[in-house]
Structure formats: C-alpha cells, structure tokens
Enzyme design. Sequence first.
Site, short mmCIF file in Angstrom:
data_model
loop_
_atom_site.label_atom_id
_atom_site.label_comp_id
_atom_site.label_asym_id
_atom_site.label_seq_id
_atom_site.Cartn_x
_atom_site.Cartn_y
_atom_site.Cartn_z
N CYS A 1 -4.72 -1.75 -7.02
CA CYS A 1 -4.36 -1.33 -5.49
C CYS A 1 -3.78 -2.96 -5.04
O CYS A 1 -3.32 -4.06 -5.27
CB CYS A 1 -5.45 -1.81 -4.79
N CYS B 1 -2.25 -3.45 -2.53
CA CYS B 1 -2.37 -3.46 -0.73
C CYS B 1 -3.20 -4.29 -0.57
O CYS B 1 -3.58 -5.19 0.63
CB CYS B 1 -2.32 -2.29 -0.07
N CYS C 1 -6.91 2.17 -9.14
CA CYS C 1 -6.76 3.13 -7.88
C CYS C 1 -7.69 4.60 -9.00
O CYS C 1 -6.53 5.07 -10.35
CB CYS C 1 -5.82 3.36 -7.13
N CYS D 1 -9.63 3.44 -5.90
CA CYS D 1 -10.34 2.58 -5.99
C CYS D 1 -11.96 3.35 -5.28
O CYS D 1 -12.47 4.83 -5.12
CB CYS D 1 -10.45 1.46 -4.86
N CYS E 1 -8.52 5.32 1.77
CA CYS E 1 -7.80 4.74 1.53
C CYS E 1 -6.74 4.13 2.36
O CYS E 1 -6.17 3.93 2.94
CB CYS E 1 -6.75 5.75 0.57
#
Length: 103
Positions: free
Chosen positions: A52, A54, A71, A73, A82
Amino acid sequence: MSSFLNCVDSIKQFAENYAKATGTFFCVDFEVTESVILGLAKNKENLGAPLCPCRYYENKTDEVSLAFWNCPCVPMRERKECHCMLFIKPSNDFASSNQSLNI
C-alpha cells in the site's frame, strides 16, 4: 516494454478484475486512482509486492513480509475498507461508475 510499465499494466489489470469481483469502483477523481496504481507498481517493482503506497512504514521490507498491507490489504479483503480509495463501495460519495481504467 520496461519493467516498471509491466508492473503498471499488471497492477491495472489486477485492480480492474478485483473491482469487478468485489463490486467496488474507482474514485471519481481519476488522479487519486492513478496515483495509487503508480505507487503500487513502484512498490511491486522495488519491493517485489504491491505494498500500500498510502501508508508510512518504518521498514517497507518487513511490511512486505508480513503481507498485511500488500494490496489487497487485510482491511479491504475483510471489510471492503480501502484506505487508498482505490476500491470504493458504491454507496460512497467518491465512487465513480468505473471498474476499468485508461492509464
């Protein structure tokens, strides 16, 4: 085709298939979706897994081995949550009607 472009294509195909399989949609703001796809591809190329993009990690290599934030996750697989807003439930105001991408 370069290795990175192969990763982008692979992540794009995965994302489209996963969105269709889970009944989720991409963000109405395409720049969000594009950023996440590119971040996942970068991590897949550099780390060997689509970690991920982010989240902040003290050690990305350790996180990849744990697989929790790879991902899709665990929160996405278990609850359709998400954090990156790549896969969005249709009831969310930020959900588009798209399950395919033009990157």
